[in-house]
Design a protein around this motif. Structure first.
Motif, short mmCIF file in Angstrom:
data_model
loop_
_atom_site.label_atom_id
_atom_site.label_comp_id
_atom_site.label_asym_id
_atom_site.label_seq_id
_atom_site.Cartn_x
_atom_site.Cartn_y
_atom_site.Cartn_z
N PHE A 78 32.42 46.70 29.54
CA PHE A 78 31.92 47.16 30.83
C PHE A 78 31.18 48.47 30.68
O PHE A 78 31.68 49.41 30.07
CB PHE A 78 33.09 47.36 31.82
CG PHE A 78 33.74 46.06 32.21
CD1 PHE A 78 33.08 45.18 33.06
CD2 PHE A 78 34.98 45.72 31.72
CE1 PHE A 78 33.65 43.96 33.40
CE2 PHE A 78 35.56 44.51 32.05
CZ PHE A 78 34.89 43.64 32.89
N ARG A 81 31.99 49.49 36.65
CA ARG A 81 32.55 48.57 37.63
C ARG A 81 32.77 49.36 38.89
O ARG A 81 33.16 50.52 38.83
CB ARG A 81 33.93 48.06 37.19
CG ARG A 81 33.86 47.14 36.01
CD ARG A 81 35.16 46.37 35.91
NE ARG A 81 36.05 46.92 34.90
CZ ARG A 81 37.19 46.34 34.54
NH1 ARG A 81 37.58 45.23 35.14
NH2 ARG A 81 37.94 46.86 33.60
N ARG A 103 39.90 42.32 42.22
CA ARG A 103 38.78 42.38 41.26
C ARG A 103 37.72 43.33 41.79
O ARG A 103 37.73 43.72 42.95
CB ARG A 103 38.18 40.99 41.06
CG ARG A 103 39.11 39.98 40.37
CD ARG A 103 39.36 40.34 38.93
NE ARG A 103 40.14 39.34 38.19
CZ ARG A 103 40.57 39.51 36.96
NH1 ARG A 103 40.31 40.63 36.31
NH2 ARG A 103 41.27 38.58 36.35
N SER A 104 36.76 43.66 40.91
CA SER A 104 35.68 44.55 41.32
C SER A 104 34.62 43.79 42.11
O SER A 104 34.48 42.58 41.99
CB SER A 104 35.01 45.16 40.09
OG SER A 104 35.97 45.77 39.26
N VAL A 107 29.91 44.51 38.73
CA VAL A 107 30.15 44.79 37.32
C VAL A 107 28.82 44.91 36.59
O VAL A 107 27.84 44.26 36.93
CB VAL A 107 31.01 43.69 36.63
CG1 VAL A 107 32.34 43.53 37.34
CG2 VAL A 107 30.29 42.36 36.56
N ALA A 129 30.43 37.66 38.33
CA ALA A 129 31.14 38.95 38.26
C ALA A 129 32.64 38.72 38.05
O ALA A 129 33.29 39.37 37.22
CB ALA A 129 30.90 39.76 39.54
N GLU A 133 34.99 39.54 34.55
CA GLU A 133 36.21 40.35 34.53
C GLU A 133 37.39 39.56 33.96
O GLU A 133 38.16 40.07 33.16
CB GLU A 133 36.55 40.85 35.94
CG GLU A 133 35.64 41.97 36.40
CD GLU A 133 36.27 42.80 37.51
OE1 GLU A 133 36.51 42.24 38.59
OE2 GLU A 133 36.51 44.00 37.28
#
Ligand code: CO
Length: 170
Positions: A78, A81, A103-104, A107, A129, A133
């Motif tokens: 990453f 994020r 989750r983000s 990303v 995305a 992750e």
């Protein structure tokens, strides 16, 4: 071409950090081909090295809406994020269960392709995305079970409902 067995919990390889790929050769290409065959046979959206017992930082992703485009990430990491969203997800290495995770939203991932060339990809609010992750977590030895919004935010699902919006199940 080969379909490899997918490692399931509690296989310790799933909790082990994968190492960086240093050699970009025909062996790597063959391994990635096998990972793609294995992912497709399992009707998966993504697969990480650990899941076939190979502790190398390799992930493959095939988003259903991308018409057969295979995305290969060697040594992904990453860059950044941001944002947070609650997702529903499952894992080919823990079949029959789904859970709610955090989750983000956005990303930015940097990786190498099969020839070792660096590239980067940004994704926002999409399955890509989410899958990035999930798969990069695998390479760190982390499963979605560690991303649950709460300890009991996981449930067993009937076999016939196993498809759906999910980083690893089409
Ligand atoms: Co998984």
């Amino acid at each position: 071409m080969a379909i490899l067995p997918i490692r399931m919990l509690p296989d310790p390889v799933l909790n082990t950090k994968a190492k960086r790929v240093k050699t970009f050769d025909a062996t790597l290409r063959r391994l990635v081909d096998d990972m793609v065959d294995t992912m497709r046979a399992a009707k998966g959206v993504g697969l990480a090295g650990n899941q076939i017992g190979v502790l190398l930082r390799i992930a493959v992703i095939e988003i259903p809406e991308e018409n057969g485009r295979i995305r290969v990430f060697i040594n992904p990491e990453f860059v950044s994020r941001s944002g947070q969203r609650e997702m529903e997800e499952g894992c080919l290495s823990y079949p029959g269960y789904r859970g709610n995770t955090t989750r983000s939203e956005r990303v930015h991932v940097r990786a190498q392709d099969l020839s070792g060339k660096l590239f980067s990809v940004k994704a926002e609010g999409t399955l890509l995305a989410h899958a990035l992750e999930h798969e990069i977590d695998h390479l760190s030895g982390t499963l979605f079970l560690e991303r649950l919004i709460s300890k009991d935010a996981i449930w067993k699902i009937p076999e016939h409902e196993m498809a759906g919006y999910d980083p690893e199940h089409k």
